[in-house]
Scaffold this motif. Structure first.
Motif, PDB file in Angstrom:
ATOM      1  N   ARG A  70      46.617  40.495  33.793  1.00  0.00           N
ATOM      2  CA  ARG A  70      45.298  40.440  34.417  1.00  0.00           C
ATOM      3  C   ARG A  70      45.434  40.485  35.927  1.00  0.00           C
ATOM      4  O   ARG A  70      46.445  40.050  36.486  1.00  0.00           O
ATOM      5  CB  ARG A  70      44.533  39.184  33.989  1.00  0.00           C
ATOM      6  CG  ARG A  70      45.121  37.873  34.461  1.00  0.00           C
ATOM      7  CD  ARG A  70      44.410  36.690  33.798  1.00  0.00           C
ATOM      8  NE  ARG A  70      43.002  36.614  34.149  1.00  0.00           N
ATOM      9  CZ  ARG A  70      42.115  35.871  33.483  1.00  0.00           C
ATOM     10  NH1 ARG A  70      42.489  35.161  32.434  1.00  0.00           N
ATOM     11  NH2 ARG A  70      40.852  35.844  33.875  1.00  0.00           N
ATOM     12  N   ASP A  71      44.396  40.997  36.563  1.00  0.00           N
ATOM     13  CA  ASP A  71      44.302  41.032  38.016  1.00  0.00           C
ATOM     14  C   ASP A  71      42.990  40.335  38.365  1.00  0.00           C
ATOM     15  O   ASP A  71      41.912  40.943  38.273  1.00  0.00           O
ATOM     16  CB  ASP A  71      44.313  42.479  38.518  1.00  0.00           C
ATOM     17  CG  ASP A  71      44.331  42.580  40.040  1.00  0.00           C
ATOM     18  OD1 ASP A  71      43.919  41.612  40.706  1.00  0.00           O
ATOM     19  OD2 ASP A  71      44.734  43.625  40.544  1.00  0.00           O
ATOM     20  N   ASN A  72      43.059  39.078  38.729  1.00  0.00           N
ATOM     21  CA  ASN A  72      41.844  38.310  38.979  1.00  0.00           C
ATOM     22  C   ASN A  72      41.083  38.820  40.212  1.00  0.00           C
ATOM     23  O   ASN A  72      39.864  38.680  40.279  1.00  0.00           O
ATOM     24  CB  ASN A  72      42.174  36.834  39.135  1.00  0.00           C
ATOM     25  CG  ASN A  72      42.487  36.174  37.793  1.00  0.00           C
ATOM     26  OD1 ASN A  72      42.086  36.676  36.728  1.00  0.00           O
ATOM     27  ND2 ASN A  72      43.210  35.074  37.822  1.00  0.00           N
ATOM     28  N   ALA A  73      41.781  39.403  41.139  1.00  0.00           N
ATOM     29  CA  ALA A  73      41.107  39.954  42.313  1.00  0.00           C
ATOM     30  C   ALA A  73      40.205  41.127  41.927  1.00  0.00           C
ATOM     31  O   ALA A  73      39.187  41.374  42.581  1.00  0.00           O
ATOM     32  CB  ALA A  73      42.128  40.390  43.341  1.00  0.00           C
ATOM     33  N   LYS A  74      40.587  41.827  40.855  1.00  0.00           N
ATOM     34  CA  LYS A  74      39.803  42.971  40.393  1.00  0.00           C
ATOM     35  C   LYS A  74      38.945  42.625  39.184  1.00  0.00           C
ATOM     36  O   LYS A  74      38.248  43.500  38.656  1.00  0.00           O
ATOM     37  CB  LYS A  74      40.724  44.137  40.051  1.00  0.00           C
ATOM     38  CG  LYS A  74      41.493  44.692  41.244  1.00  0.00           C
ATOM     39  CD  LYS A  74      42.356  45.875  40.837  1.00  0.00           C
ATOM     40  CE  LYS A  74      43.093  46.459  42.040  1.00  0.00           C
ATOM     41  NZ  LYS A  74      43.957  47.606  41.661  1.00  0.00           N
ATOM     42  N   ASN A  75      39.040  41.371  38.722  1.00  0.00           N
ATOM     43  CA  ASN A  75      38.276  40.949  37.539  1.00  0.00           C
ATOM     44  C   ASN A  75      38.565  41.872  36.355  1.00  0.00           C
ATOM     45  O   ASN A  75      37.652  42.275  35.611  1.00  0.00           O
ATOM     46  CB  ASN A  75      36.781  40.947  37.868  1.00  0.00           C
ATOM     47  CG  ASN A  75      36.056  39.745  37.311  1.00  0.00           C
ATOM     48  OD1 ASN A  75      36.667  38.772  36.874  1.00  0.00           O
ATOM     49  ND2 ASN A  75      34.731  39.803  37.311  1.00  0.00           N
ATOM     50  N   THR A  76      39.832  42.190  36.164  1.00  0.00           N
ATOM     51  CA  THR A  76      40.251  43.174  35.172  1.00  0.00           C
ATOM     52  C   THR A  76      41.443  42.648  34.377  1.00  0.00           C
ATOM     53  O   THR A  76      42.314  41.981  34.932  1.00  0.00           O
ATOM     54  CB  THR A  76      40.619  44.506  35.841  1.00  0.00           C
ATOM     55  OG1 THR A  76      39.488  44.998  36.562  1.00  0.00           O
ATOM     56  CG2 THR A  76      41.041  45.545  34.813  1.00  0.00           C
ATOM     57  N   VAL A  77      41.460  42.962  33.094  1.00  0.00           N
ATOM     58  CA  VAL A  77      42.591  42.624  32.232  1.00  0.00           C
ATOM     59  C   VAL A  77      43.104  43.929  31.612  1.00  0.00           C
ATOM     60  O   VAL A  77      42.335  44.864  31.385  1.00  0.00           O
ATOM     61  CB  VAL A  77      42.180  41.592  31.161  1.00  0.00           C
ATOM     62  CG1 VAL A  77      41.146  42.166  30.218  1.00  0.00           C
ATOM     63  CG2 VAL A  77      43.383  41.102  30.390  1.00  0.00           C
TER      64      VAL A  77
END
Length: 122
Positions: A70-77
């Motif tokens: 996941r990339d929390n900065a991009k709100n993406t998993v």
């Protein structure tokens, strides 16, 4: 809202990378997961990741072949799928957890995407 992308048709042994982008609200602080439903079967757990990305969980059937991140900065998993097999053919769903801890239980996930089709040919 969760929107999956990256599905498609691939030959056995190939790879695909699924993405799940969240919009409208942030899921930072919550676990995220991937589930799948094959034709004629129940929806089943594939992988999940805790809120920080430190802890991951996998179904035995995909362990060693799939990687969730996941990339929390991009709100993406993401779900990186390698060494795909025909039995991986299914609609893959992204889900946001009700808690921060990863889980394999459908009941622990409260928001779901529409799904993306993955087809693996032999």
């Amino acid at each position: 809202q969760l929107v999956e992308s990256g599905g498609g048709l691939v030959q056995a042994g190939g790879s695909l990378r699924l993405s799940c982008a969240a919009s409208g609200r942030t899921f930072v602080g919550y676990a995220m997961g991937w589930f799948r439903r094959a034709p004629g079967k129940e929806r089943e757990f594939v992988a999940s990741i805790n809120w920080s990305g430190v802890s991951t969980y996998y179904a035995d059937s995909v362990k060693g072949r799939f990687t969730i991140s996941r990339d929390n900065a991009k709100n993406t998993v993401y779900l990186q799928m390698n060494s795909l097999k025909p039995e991986d053919t299914a609609v893959y769903y992204c889900a946001a957890g009700r808690y921060g801890t990863g889980s394999s239980s459908l009941q622990d996930f409260g928001s779901w995407g529409q799904g993306t089709q993955v087809t693996v040919s032999s």
